[in-house]
Design a protein around this motif. Structure first.
Motif, short mmCIF file in Angstrom:
data_model
loop_
_atom_site.label_atom_id
_atom_site.label_comp_id
_atom_site.label_asym_id
_atom_site.label_seq_id
_atom_site.Cartn_x
_atom_site.Cartn_y
_atom_site.Cartn_z
N ASN A 147 0.79 -1.04 0.09
CA ASN A 147 0.05 -0.06 0.12
C ASN A 147 0.97 1.09 -0.05
O ASN A 147 2.18 1.05 0.15
CB ASN A 147 -1.05 0.09 1.12
CG ASN A 147 -0.19 0.07 2.77
OD1 ASN A 147 0.65 0.69 2.63
ND2 ASN A 147 -0.73 -1.23 3.23
N ALA A 148 0.48 2.38 -0.19
CA ALA A 148 1.07 3.57 -0.21
C ALA A 148 1.99 3.88 0.98
O ALA A 148 3.11 4.34 0.88
CB ALA A 148 0.11 4.83 -0.41
N ASN A 149 1.27 3.60 1.99
CA ASN A 149 2.06 3.93 3.39
C ASN A 149 3.44 3.12 3.65
O ASN A 149 4.09 3.49 3.89
CB ASN A 149 0.95 3.34 4.51
CG ASN A 149 -0.03 4.51 4.71
OD1 ASN A 149 0.27 5.74 4.84
ND2 ASN A 149 -1.11 4.20 4.78
N ASN A 150 3.33 1.56 3.19
CA ASN A 150 4.55 1.02 3.44
C ASN A 150 5.55 1.27 2.05
O ASN A 150 6.69 1.03 2.33
CB ASN A 150 4.19 -0.40 3.43
CG ASN A 150 3.56 -1.17 2.29
OD1 ASN A 150 3.79 -0.70 1.40
ND2 ASN A 150 2.65 -2.35 2.32
N ILE A 151 4.91 1.64 1.08
CA ILE A 151 5.87 2.12 0.28
C ILE A 151 6.69 3.47 0.66
O ILE A 151 7.85 3.53 0.56
CB ILE A 151 5.23 2.39 -1.25
CG1 ILE A 151 4.71 1.14 -1.88
CG2 ILE A 151 6.25 2.86 -2.15
CD1 ILE A 151 3.68 1.14 -3.21
N VAL A 152 6.00 4.27 1.25
CA VAL A 152 6.58 5.42 1.73
C VAL A 152 7.49 5.26 2.92
O VAL A 152 8.76 5.75 2.77
CB VAL A 152 5.40 6.48 2.35
CG1 VAL A 152 6.22 7.62 3.29
CG2 VAL A 152 4.71 7.01 1.12
N LYS A 153 7.30 4.21 3.50
CA LYS A 153 8.13 3.77 4.65
C LYS A 153 9.12 3.04 4.17
O LYS A 153 10.60 3.31 4.59
CB LYS A 153 7.41 2.87 5.88
CG LYS A 153 6.38 3.38 6.63
CD LYS A 153 5.71 2.38 7.32
CE LYS A 153 4.51 2.85 8.23
NZ LYS A 153 3.91 1.82 9.07
N PHE A 154 9.37 2.62 3.09
CA PHE A 154 10.30 1.87 2.33
C PHE A 154 11.38 2.77 1.90
O PHE A 154 12.47 2.49 2.14
CB PHE A 154 9.87 0.80 1.53
CG PHE A 154 11.15 0.46 0.48
CD1 PHE A 154 11.62 -0.83 0.85
CD2 PHE A 154 11.41 0.87 -0.65
CE1 PHE A 154 12.80 -1.32 -0.03
CE2 PHE A 154 12.43 0.39 -1.45
CZ PHE A 154 13.05 -0.67 -1.21
N PHE A 155 10.96 3.86 1.14
CA PHE A 155 11.56 4.86 0.60
C PHE A 155 12.29 5.84 1.68
O PHE A 155 13.65 6.20 1.59
CB PHE A 155 10.87 5.74 -0.21
CG PHE A 155 10.23 5.04 -1.66
CD1 PHE A 155 11.44 4.37 -2.23
CD2 PHE A 155 9.45 5.63 -2.32
CE1 PHE A 155 11.16 3.66 -3.49
CE2 PHE A 155 9.10 4.65 -3.32
CZ PHE A 155 10.09 3.85 -3.86
N ILE A 160 15.07 8.48 0.87
CA ILE A 160 14.08 9.22 -0.23
C ILE A 160 12.98 9.59 0.23
O ILE A 160 11.99 8.98 0.78
CB ILE A 160 13.64 8.10 -1.35
CG1 ILE A 160 14.93 7.50 -1.94
CG2 ILE A 160 12.97 8.79 -2.45
CD1 ILE A 160 14.95 6.28 -2.84
N LYS A 161 12.83 11.10 -0.05
CA LYS A 161 11.60 11.60 0.60
C LYS A 161 10.64 11.84 -0.44
O LYS A 161 10.69 11.69 -1.56
CB LYS A 161 11.83 13.15 0.99
CG LYS A 161 13.11 13.42 2.12
CD LYS A 161 13.17 14.90 2.23
CE LYS A 161 14.34 15.24 3.40
NZ LYS A 161 14.36 16.71 3.63
N THR A 162 9.46 11.37 0.31
CA THR A 162 8.12 11.29 -0.38
C THR A 162 6.87 11.37 0.42
O THR A 162 7.24 11.47 1.57
CB THR A 162 7.94 10.19 -1.61
OG1 THR A 162 6.75 10.32 -2.43
CG2 THR A 162 7.93 9.04 -0.79
N ASN A 163 5.71 11.11 -0.16
CA ASN A 163 4.63 11.20 1.02
C ASN A 163 3.38 10.40 0.29
O ASN A 163 3.63 9.80 -1.04
CB ASN A 163 3.82 12.67 1.22
CG ASN A 163 3.80 13.34 -0.25
OD1 ASN A 163 2.82 12.85 -1.06
ND2 ASN A 163 4.36 14.40 -0.07
N VAL A 164 2.23 10.21 0.93
CA VAL A 164 1.47 8.99 0.57
C VAL A 164 0.48 9.59 -0.63
O VAL A 164 0.59 8.69 -1.79
CB VAL A 164 0.60 8.85 1.82
CG1 VAL A 164 -0.88 7.96 1.18
CG2 VAL A 164 1.24 7.91 2.64
N PRO A 165 0.14 10.82 -0.72
CA PRO A 165 -0.68 11.33 -2.04
C PRO A 165 0.23 11.20 -3.19
O PRO A 165 -0.12 10.94 -4.37
CB PRO A 165 -0.91 12.79 -1.68
CG PRO A 165 -0.95 13.00 -0.01
CD PRO A 165 -0.01 12.00 0.14
#
Length: 321
Positions: A147-155, A160-165
Protein backbone atom coordinates in the motif's frame (compact mmCIF):
# COMPACT_ATOMS: atom_id res chain seq x y z
CA UNK A 1 -23.00 -1.73 -50.40
CA UNK A 2 -20.02 -2.86 -48.30
CA UNK A 3 -19.34 -1.39 -44.86
CA UNK A 4 -16.44 1.02 -44.47
CA UNK A 5 -14.03 -0.02 -41.71
CA UNK A 6 -11.98 2.63 -39.93
CA UNK A 7 -8.95 1.66 -37.81
CA UNK A 8 -7.21 4.26 -35.61
CA UNK A 9 -4.25 3.38 -33.41
CA UNK A 10 -3.11 5.40 -30.34
CA UNK A 11 -6.27 7.49 -30.45
CA UNK A 12 -5.25 9.50 -27.38
CA UNK A 13 -2.54 11.22 -29.46
CA UNK A 14 -5.15 12.88 -31.71
CA UNK A 15 -6.58 16.16 -30.49
CA UNK A 16 -10.39 16.31 -30.43
CA UNK A 17 -10.61 12.77 -31.82
CA UNK A 18 -14.06 12.28 -30.34
CA UNK A 19 -15.59 14.89 -32.69
CA UNK A 20 -14.47 12.97 -35.78
CA UNK A 21 -15.46 9.60 -34.35
CA UNK A 22 -18.96 10.90 -33.63
CA UNK A 23 -19.37 12.10 -37.20
CA UNK A 24 -18.06 8.83 -38.65
CA UNK A 25 -20.50 6.89 -36.49
CA UNK A 26 -23.37 8.86 -37.97
CA UNK A 27 -22.18 7.75 -41.44
CA UNK A 28 -22.45 4.10 -40.36
CA UNK A 29 -18.76 3.22 -40.35
CA UNK A 30 -17.44 0.15 -38.51
CA UNK A 31 -14.84 1.77 -36.24
CA UNK A 32 -12.00 0.25 -34.22
CA UNK A 33 -9.89 2.49 -32.02
CA UNK A 34 -6.96 1.49 -29.82
CA UNK A 35 -5.05 3.34 -27.15
CA UNK A 36 -2.61 2.89 -24.31
CA UNK A 37 -3.99 5.11 -21.57
CA UNK A 38 -6.82 3.56 -19.57
CA UNK A 39 -7.93 6.69 -17.72
CA UNK A 40 -7.97 8.91 -20.80
CA UNK A 41 -9.82 6.42 -22.94
CA UNK A 42 -12.39 5.32 -20.37
CA UNK A 43 -13.32 8.86 -19.40
CA UNK A 44 -13.55 10.10 -22.99
CA UNK A 45 -15.41 7.05 -24.25
CA UNK A 46 -17.95 7.31 -21.45
CA UNK A 47 -18.42 11.02 -22.15
CA UNK A 48 -18.60 11.08 -25.93
CA UNK A 49 -19.60 7.56 -27.00
CA UNK A 50 -21.80 6.44 -24.12
CA UNK A 51 -23.73 3.30 -25.00
CA UNK A 52 -22.20 3.07 -28.48
CA UNK A 53 -19.00 1.10 -27.94
CA UNK A 54 -17.70 -2.22 -26.68
CA UNK A 55 -14.35 -2.16 -24.86
CA UNK A 56 -11.74 -4.95 -24.90
CA UNK A 57 -8.59 -4.99 -22.81
CA UNK A 58 -5.69 -6.54 -24.70
CA UNK A 59 -2.98 -8.45 -22.82
CA UNK A 60 0.45 -9.67 -23.87
CA UNK A 61 0.77 -13.12 -25.44
CA UNK A 62 -0.47 -16.16 -23.56
CA UNK A 63 1.83 -19.18 -23.31
CA UNK A 64 -0.10 -20.91 -26.11
CA UNK A 65 0.24 -17.83 -28.32
CA UNK A 66 3.93 -17.56 -27.40
CA UNK A 67 4.51 -21.16 -28.54
CA UNK A 68 2.55 -20.66 -31.77
CA UNK A 69 4.03 -17.32 -32.79
CA UNK A 70 7.56 -18.45 -31.91
CA UNK A 71 7.11 -21.76 -33.76
CA UNK A 72 8.27 -23.55 -30.60
CA UNK A 73 6.00 -26.61 -30.60
CA UNK A 74 8.91 -29.03 -31.04
CA UNK A 75 11.07 -27.45 -28.34
CA UNK A 76 11.11 -28.99 -24.81
CA UNK A 77 8.40 -27.27 -22.83
CA UNK A 78 10.76 -26.40 -19.95
CA UNK A 79 13.01 -24.44 -22.32
CA UNK A 80 10.04 -22.62 -23.86
CA UNK A 81 8.66 -21.75 -20.44
CA UNK A 82 12.02 -20.30 -19.34
CA UNK A 83 11.96 -18.03 -22.40
CA UNK A 84 8.38 -17.04 -21.63
CA UNK A 85 9.24 -16.15 -18.04
CA UNK A 86 12.36 -14.22 -18.92
CA UNK A 87 11.33 -12.35 -22.07
CA UNK A 88 7.57 -11.99 -21.59
CA UNK A 89 4.86 -11.84 -24.24
CA UNK A 90 5.41 -8.76 -26.41
CA UNK A 91 5.35 -9.93 -30.06
CA UNK A 92 8.37 -7.82 -31.06
CA UNK A 93 10.77 -10.13 -29.23
CA UNK A 94 10.40 -12.81 -31.91
CA UNK A 95 12.28 -10.64 -34.39
CA UNK A 96 15.32 -10.89 -32.10
CA UNK A 97 15.39 -14.69 -31.79
CA UNK A 98 15.65 -14.43 -27.96
CA UNK A 99 19.12 -12.89 -28.19
CA UNK A 100 20.57 -12.58 -24.69
CA UNK A 101 21.64 -8.94 -25.13
CA UNK A 102 19.43 -7.52 -27.87
CA UNK A 103 16.10 -8.72 -26.42
CA UNK A 104 16.48 -7.04 -22.99
CA UNK A 105 17.69 -3.88 -24.76
CA UNK A 106 14.60 -3.91 -26.97
CA UNK A 107 12.33 -4.37 -23.93
CA UNK A 108 14.13 -1.66 -21.99
CA UNK A 109 13.61 0.74 -24.91
CA UNK A 110 9.87 -0.01 -24.86
CA UNK A 111 9.74 0.60 -21.11
CA UNK A 112 11.65 3.88 -21.36
CA UNK A 113 9.35 5.04 -24.19
CA UNK A 114 6.23 4.31 -22.12
CA UNK A 115 7.77 6.05 -19.12
CA UNK A 116 8.81 9.16 -21.05
CA UNK A 117 5.94 9.51 -23.50
CA UNK A 118 2.89 8.18 -21.67
CA UNK A 119 3.72 9.11 -18.07
CA UNK A 120 6.43 11.79 -17.69
CA UNK A 121 5.51 14.04 -20.62
CA UNK A 122 1.76 13.60 -20.38
CA UNK A 123 1.63 14.30 -16.65
CA UNK A 124 4.50 16.83 -16.58
CA UNK A 125 6.39 14.91 -13.91
CA UNK A 126 9.47 16.61 -12.51
CA UNK A 127 10.68 14.01 -10.02
CA UNK A 128 11.62 11.35 -12.57
CA UNK A 129 13.96 9.57 -10.15
CA UNK A 130 11.09 8.95 -7.72
CA UNK A 131 8.91 7.64 -10.54
CA UNK A 132 11.64 5.19 -11.55
CA UNK A 133 12.15 4.12 -7.92
CA UNK A 134 8.44 3.38 -7.54
CA UNK A 135 8.48 1.30 -10.72
CA UNK A 136 11.43 -0.72 -9.46
CA UNK A 137 9.72 -1.24 -6.09
CA UNK A 138 6.56 -2.51 -7.78
CA UNK A 139 8.52 -4.75 -10.16
CA UNK A 140 10.54 -6.19 -7.27
CA UNK A 141 7.48 -6.89 -5.11
CA UNK A 142 5.02 -8.57 -7.47
CA UNK A 143 2.78 -10.95 -5.57
CA UNK A 144 3.33 -9.15 -2.25
CA UNK A 145 0.70 -7.12 -0.41
CA UNK A 146 1.52 -3.42 -0.61
CA UNK A 147 0.00 0.00 0.00
CA UNK A 148 1.06 3.62 -0.31
CA UNK A 149 1.98 3.82 3.37
CA UNK A 150 4.45 0.95 3.34
CA UNK A 151 5.96 2.20 0.08
CA UNK A 152 6.60 5.58 1.77
CA UNK A 153 8.19 3.80 4.75
CA UNK A 154 10.40 1.76 2.44
CA UNK A 155 11.65 4.89 0.67
CA UNK A 156 12.17 6.65 3.99
CA UNK A 157 14.55 3.85 4.98
CA UNK A 158 16.34 4.45 1.67
CA UNK A 159 16.66 8.18 2.47
CA UNK A 160 14.18 9.07 -0.28
CA UNK A 161 11.63 11.71 0.64
CA UNK A 162 8.04 11.35 -0.52
CA UNK A 163 4.49 11.16 0.85
CA UNK A 164 1.33 9.08 0.52
CA UNK A 165 -0.57 11.38 -1.92
CA UNK A 166 2.43 11.46 -4.28
CA UNK A 167 2.79 7.67 -4.19
CA UNK A 168 -0.94 7.23 -4.85
CA UNK A 169 -0.78 9.61 -7.82
CA UNK A 170 2.24 7.87 -9.34
CA UNK A 171 0.64 4.45 -8.82
CA UNK A 172 -2.37 5.64 -10.80
CA UNK A 173 -0.09 6.74 -13.66
CA UNK A 174 1.42 3.25 -13.87
CA UNK A 175 -2.03 1.66 -13.78
CA UNK A 176 -3.29 3.97 -16.52
CA UNK A 177 -0.66 2.79 -19.01
CA UNK A 178 -1.02 -0.91 -18.10
CA UNK A 179 2.56 -1.34 -16.87
CA UNK A 180 1.05 -2.70 -13.66
CA UNK A 181 -2.32 -4.11 -12.59
CA UNK A 182 -3.79 -3.69 -9.12
CA UNK A 183 -5.68 -6.54 -7.44
CA UNK A 184 -7.77 -5.71 -4.39
CA UNK A 185 -8.05 -7.87 -1.28
CA UNK A 186 -11.41 -9.41 -0.35
CA UNK A 187 -12.27 -10.51 3.19
CA UNK A 188 -14.21 -13.77 2.88
CA UNK A 189 -15.48 -13.58 6.44
CA UNK A 190 -16.57 -9.94 6.36
CA UNK A 191 -17.75 -10.17 2.72
CA UNK A 192 -16.10 -6.88 1.77
CA UNK A 193 -13.11 -5.47 -0.08
CA UNK A 194 -10.28 -4.19 2.11
CA UNK A 195 -8.80 -0.82 1.22
CA UNK A 196 -5.59 -1.24 3.23
CA UNK A 197 -3.65 -3.65 1.02
CA UNK A 198 -3.49 -4.78 -2.60
CA UNK A 199 -1.21 -6.77 -4.84
CA UNK A 200 0.42 -5.36 -7.94
CA UNK A 201 1.33 -7.46 -10.97
CA UNK A 202 3.21 -6.39 -14.08
CA UNK A 203 1.58 -6.28 -17.51
CA UNK A 204 4.62 -8.00 -19.02
CA UNK A 205 7.37 -9.93 -17.25
CA UNK A 206 9.87 -9.13 -20.00
CA UNK A 207 9.67 -5.43 -19.13
CA UNK A 208 10.24 -6.29 -15.47
CA UNK A 209 13.30 -8.39 -16.17
CA UNK A 210 14.78 -5.85 -18.56
CA UNK A 211 14.88 -3.43 -15.61
CA UNK A 212 15.65 -5.71 -12.66
CA UNK A 213 17.35 -8.60 -14.40
CA UNK A 214 16.04 -12.13 -14.01
CA UNK A 215 16.37 -13.51 -10.48
CA UNK A 216 15.44 -17.08 -9.58
CA UNK A 217 14.65 -16.12 -5.98
CA UNK A 218 11.57 -14.18 -7.14
CA UNK A 219 10.05 -17.22 -8.89
CA UNK A 220 6.99 -17.44 -6.60
CA UNK A 221 5.87 -13.91 -7.46
CA UNK A 222 6.63 -14.50 -11.14
CA UNK A 223 4.43 -17.61 -11.24
CA UNK A 224 1.60 -15.73 -9.51
CA UNK A 225 1.97 -13.00 -12.13
CA UNK A 226 1.67 -15.54 -14.95
CA UNK A 227 -1.45 -17.11 -13.42
CA UNK A 228 -3.01 -13.68 -12.86
CA UNK A 229 -2.50 -12.66 -16.51
CA UNK A 230 -3.96 -15.96 -17.74
CA UNK A 231 -7.07 -15.48 -15.60
CA UNK A 232 -7.41 -11.89 -16.82
CA UNK A 233 -7.18 -13.02 -20.46
CA UNK A 234 -10.11 -15.33 -19.78
CA UNK A 235 -12.26 -12.44 -18.51
CA UNK A 236 -12.27 -13.33 -14.82
CA UNK A 237 -12.87 -10.68 -12.19
CA UNK A 238 -9.92 -11.27 -9.86
CA UNK A 239 -9.26 -10.47 -6.21
CA UNK A 240 -6.94 -11.59 -3.42
CA UNK A 241 -8.68 -13.57 -0.67
CA UNK A 242 -8.31 -13.12 3.08
CA UNK A 243 -9.75 -15.63 5.55
CA UNK A 244 -8.85 -14.71 9.12
CA UNK A 245 -5.04 -14.78 9.10
CA UNK A 246 -4.77 -16.81 5.89
CA UNK A 247 -4.35 -15.58 2.32
CA UNK A 248 -5.86 -17.04 -0.85
CA UNK A 249 -3.78 -16.11 -3.86
CA UNK A 250 -6.73 -15.60 -6.22
CA UNK A 251 -10.50 -15.51 -6.16
CA UNK A 252 -11.63 -15.53 -9.80
CA UNK A 253 -15.27 -14.82 -10.65
CA UNK A 254 -17.25 -15.09 -13.87
CA UNK A 255 -20.89 -15.67 -14.80
CA UNK A 256 -21.99 -15.74 -11.15
CA UNK A 257 -19.54 -18.52 -10.31
CA UNK A 258 -16.12 -18.40 -8.68
CA UNK A 259 -12.94 -20.42 -8.28
CA UNK A 260 -10.23 -20.26 -5.63
CA UNK A 261 -6.57 -20.69 -6.54
CA UNK A 262 -3.31 -21.15 -4.67
CA UNK A 263 -0.07 -20.83 -6.66
CA UNK A 264 3.08 -22.63 -5.55
CA UNK A 265 6.50 -23.17 -7.11
CA UNK A 266 7.28 -26.76 -6.11
CA UNK A 267 5.73 -28.54 -3.12
CA UNK A 268 8.81 -30.41 -1.95
CA UNK A 269 7.59 -31.63 1.44
CA UNK A 270 4.51 -32.47 3.48
CA UNK A 271 4.60 -29.12 5.29
CA UNK A 272 4.43 -27.16 2.02
CA UNK A 273 1.65 -29.37 0.67
CA UNK A 274 -0.37 -28.91 3.86
CA UNK A 275 0.11 -25.15 3.81
CA UNK A 276 -1.09 -24.74 0.23
CA UNK A 277 -4.07 -27.10 0.45
CA UNK A 278 -5.27 -26.28 3.98
CA UNK A 279 -6.01 -22.65 3.06
CA UNK A 280 -8.48 -23.75 0.40
CA UNK A 281 -9.88 -26.58 2.50
CA UNK A 282 -10.87 -24.07 5.19
CA UNK A 283 -13.27 -22.30 2.79
CA UNK A 284 -16.83 -23.51 3.34
CA UNK A 285 -18.56 -23.30 -0.01
CA UNK A 286 -19.11 -25.54 -3.04
CA UNK A 287 -17.03 -23.58 -5.58
CA UNK A 288 -14.03 -25.27 -7.25
CA UNK A 289 -10.63 -24.94 -5.58
CA UNK A 290 -7.24 -25.48 -7.23
CA UNK A 291 -3.57 -25.57 -6.30
CA UNK A 292 -1.38 -24.78 -9.31
CA UNK A 293 2.34 -25.58 -9.25
CA UNK A 294 5.32 -26.68 -11.33
CA UNK A 295 5.46 -30.10 -9.67
CA UNK A 296 5.89 -32.94 -12.20
CA UNK A 297 3.39 -35.13 -10.31
CA UNK A 298 -0.05 -34.22 -9.01
CA UNK A 299 -1.04 -34.44 -5.35
CA UNK A 300 -4.33 -36.17 -4.48
CA UNK A 301 -6.50 -34.91 -1.59
CA UNK A 302 -9.73 -36.39 -0.24
CA UNK A 303 -11.08 -32.87 0.35
CA UNK A 304 -11.79 -32.32 -3.34
CA UNK A 305 -9.23 -29.54 -3.77
CA UNK A 306 -7.56 -30.29 -7.12
CA UNK A 307 -3.87 -30.01 -7.91
CA UNK A 308 -3.09 -28.86 -11.47
CA UNK A 309 0.30 -28.64 -13.14
CA UNK A 310 1.11 -25.11 -14.26
CA UNK A 311 1.86 -26.23 -17.84
CA UNK A 312 -1.55 -27.89 -18.06
CA UNK A 313 -3.22 -24.76 -16.74
CA UNK A 314 -1.48 -22.56 -19.32
CA UNK A 315 -1.98 -24.90 -22.27
CA UNK A 316 -5.34 -26.55 -21.54
CA UNK A 317 -6.86 -24.07 -19.05
CA UNK A 318 -8.86 -24.78 -15.93
CA UNK A 319 -12.32 -26.30 -16.18
CA UNK A 320 -13.38 -22.78 -17.12
CA UNK A 321 -16.69 -21.47 -15.89
Amino acid sequence: DENTVLLIDEIQEIKNWELSINSFLVEGMDIYITGSNAHLLSSDLATFLSGRYVEFEIYTLSFNEFIELGNLKNEPIDETFQKYIRFGGLPGIFHLDFHEIATPQFLDAIYQTILLKDIISRNQIRNVDLLDNIAQFLFDNIGSLSNANNIVKFFKNQQIKTNVPTIQTYLRYFLDVFIIHKIRQFDLKGKEYLETNAKYFVGDLGLRHSILGYKNESISGVLENIVYLELARNDYKISIGKLRNKEIDFIAEKNGEKIYIQVSYIMTDTKTIEREFSVLESINDHFPKFVISLDPLTVKRVSGVKHIKLYDFLIKGLPLI
